[in-house]
Design a protein around this motif. Structure first.
Motif, PDB file in Angstrom:
ATOM      1  N   ASN A 154      16.783 -10.313 -12.851  1.00 62.48           N
ATOM      2  CA  ASN A 154      17.219 -11.195 -11.770  1.00 62.48           C
ATOM      3  C   ASN A 154      18.729 -11.384 -11.813  1.00 62.48           C
ATOM      4  O   ASN A 154      19.342 -11.300 -12.870  1.00 62.48           O
ATOM      5  N   LEU A 155      19.297 -11.683 -10.663  1.00 62.79           N
ATOM      6  CA  LEU A 155      20.719 -12.000 -10.610  1.00 62.79           C
ATOM      7  C   LEU A 155      20.963 -13.379 -11.202  1.00 62.79           C
ATOM      8  O   LEU A 155      20.157 -14.292 -11.014  1.00 62.79           O
ATOM      9  N   SER A 156      22.076 -13.525 -11.859  1.00 62.58           N
ATOM     10  CA  SER A 156      22.501 -14.842 -12.326  1.00 62.58           C
ATOM     11  C   SER A 156      22.986 -15.631 -11.119  1.00 62.58           C
ATOM     12  O   SER A 156      23.138 -15.087 -10.015  1.00 62.58           O
ATOM     13  N   GLY A 171      25.991 -13.951  -9.881  1.00 65.67           N
ATOM     14  CA  GLY A 171      25.641 -12.737  -9.154  1.00 65.67           C
ATOM     15  C   GLY A 171      25.172 -13.034  -7.739  1.00 65.67           C
ATOM     16  O   GLY A 171      25.500 -12.313  -6.794  1.00 65.67           O
ATOM     17  N   LYS A 172      24.409 -14.113  -7.572  1.00 66.76           N
ATOM     18  CA  LYS A 172      23.949 -14.505  -6.235  1.00 66.76           C
ATOM     19  C   LYS A 172      25.128 -14.886  -5.349  1.00 66.76           C
ATOM     20  O   LYS A 172      25.165 -14.521  -4.173  1.00 66.76           O
ATOM     21  N   GLU A 173      26.076 -15.619  -5.900  1.00 65.31           N
ATOM     22  CA  GLU A 173      27.275 -15.988  -5.134  1.00 65.31           C
ATOM     23  C   GLU A 173      28.094 -14.750  -4.779  1.00 65.31           C
ATOM     24  O   GLU A 173      28.603 -14.625  -3.669  1.00 65.31           O
ATOM     25  N   GLN A 174      28.210 -13.821  -5.718  1.00 67.04           N
ATOM     26  CA  GLN A 174      28.966 -12.600  -5.457  1.00 67.04           C
ATOM     27  C   GLN A 174      28.287 -11.746  -4.385  1.00 67.04           C
ATOM     28  O   GLN A 174      28.965 -11.122  -3.578  1.00 67.04           O
ATOM     29  N   SER A 175      26.956 -11.758  -4.344  1.00 66.34           N
ATOM     30  CA  SER A 175      26.260 -10.988  -3.319  1.00 66.34           C
ATOM     31  C   SER A 175      26.526 -11.581  -1.936  1.00 66.34           C
ATOM     32  O   SER A 175      26.660 -10.849  -0.957  1.00 66.34           O
ATOM     33  N   ASN A 213      17.553  -8.667 -19.774  1.00 67.46           N
ATOM     34  CA  ASN A 213      18.602  -9.379 -20.488  1.00 67.46           C
ATOM     35  C   ASN A 213      19.902  -9.437 -19.699  1.00 67.46           C
ATOM     36  O   ASN A 213      20.285  -8.464 -19.061  1.00 67.46           O
ATOM     37  N   GLU A 214      20.555 -10.595 -19.771  1.00 65.61           N
ATOM     38  CA  GLU A 214      21.913 -10.670 -19.257  1.00 65.61           C
ATOM     39  C   GLU A 214      22.822 -10.190 -20.379  1.00 65.61           C
ATOM     40  O   GLU A 214      22.627 -10.522 -21.542  1.00 65.61           O
ATOM     41  N   PHE A 215      23.795  -9.403 -20.037  1.00 65.40           N
ATOM     42  CA  PHE A 215      24.719  -8.922 -21.049  1.00 65.40           C
ATOM     43  C   PHE A 215      26.044  -8.594 -20.403  1.00 65.40           C
ATOM     44  O   PHE A 215      26.129  -8.364 -19.210  1.00 65.40           O
ATOM     45  N   SER A 216      27.064  -8.615 -21.210  1.00 64.03           N
ATOM     46  CA  SER A 216      28.390  -8.251 -20.748  1.00 64.03           C
ATOM     47  C   SER A 216      28.602  -6.772 -21.020  1.00 64.03           C
ATOM     48  O   SER A 216      28.360  -6.299 -22.133  1.00 64.03           O
ATOM     49  N   CYS A 217      29.058  -6.069 -20.021  1.00 62.87           N
ATOM     50  CA  CYS A 217      29.338  -4.649 -20.215  1.00 62.87           C
ATOM     51  C   CYS A 217      30.415  -4.446 -21.268  1.00 62.87           C
ATOM     52  O   CYS A 217      30.464  -3.407 -21.917  1.00 62.87           O
ATOM     53  N   LYS A 218      31.279  -5.446 -21.446  1.00 58.47           N
ATOM     54  CA  LYS A 218      32.335  -5.345 -22.455  1.00 58.47           C
ATOM     55  C   LYS A 218      31.746  -5.247 -23.856  1.00 58.47           C
ATOM     56  O   LYS A 218      32.341  -4.665 -24.737  1.00 58.47           O
ATOM     57  N   ASN A 219      30.571  -5.868 -24.036  1.00 61.47           N
ATOM     58  CA  ASN A 219      29.957  -5.899 -25.360  1.00 61.47           C
ATOM     59  C   ASN A 219      28.907  -4.812 -25.560  1.00 61.47           C
ATOM     60  O   ASN A 219      28.395  -4.645 -26.638  1.00 61.47           O
ATOM     61  N   TYR A 220      28.565  -4.085 -24.495  1.00 60.60           N
ATOM     62  CA  TYR A 220      27.518  -3.077 -24.585  1.00 60.60           C
ATOM     63  C   TYR A 220      28.140  -1.704 -24.754  1.00 60.60           C
ATOM     64  O   TYR A 220      28.962  -1.289 -23.957  1.00 60.60           O
ATOM     65  N   LYS A 221      27.752  -1.030 -25.795  1.00 61.38           N
ATOM     66  CA  LYS A 221      28.279   0.301 -26.076  1.00 61.38           C
ATOM     67  C   LYS A 221      27.153   1.320 -25.948  1.00 61.38           C
ATOM     68  O   LYS A 221      26.113   1.181 -26.560  1.00 61.38           O
TER      69      LYS A 221
END
Length: 86
Positions: free
Chosen positions: A8-10, A13-17, A72-80
């Protein structure tokens, strides 16, 4: 339940959409193509409603093929990813 239906969108994310819909509403758009992933469909739905047009799901537009990430919500900065793009 298929993993495509879990993410689901956070609230951000809903505001950005909604922002996307507002930015693009003045353009002539009569068809939207999207990944079948729920997050992608949810992101573009406000624009589709604004433009009163269909969203065509395209399986090859799938940008995440890791079902374990979908819940899961995750930050792309932290995902390798182990693909050389650190």
């Amino acid at each position: 339940m298929d993993y495509k239906d879990k993410a689901n969108l956070s609230s951000l994310g809903k505001e950005q959409s909604k922002d996307i819909a507002n930015i693009l509403k003045e353009y002539d758009i009569d068809k939207i193509y999207s990944s079948p992933l729920k997050r992608c469909i949810d992101t573009i739905t406000p624009l589709a409603k604004e433009k009163n047009c269909d969203i065509e799901k395209v399986e090859n537009f799938r940008e995440i093929t890791s079902p374990e990430l979908q819940d899961n919500e995750f930050s792309c900065k932290n995902y390798k990813r182990d693909n050389g793009y650190g």
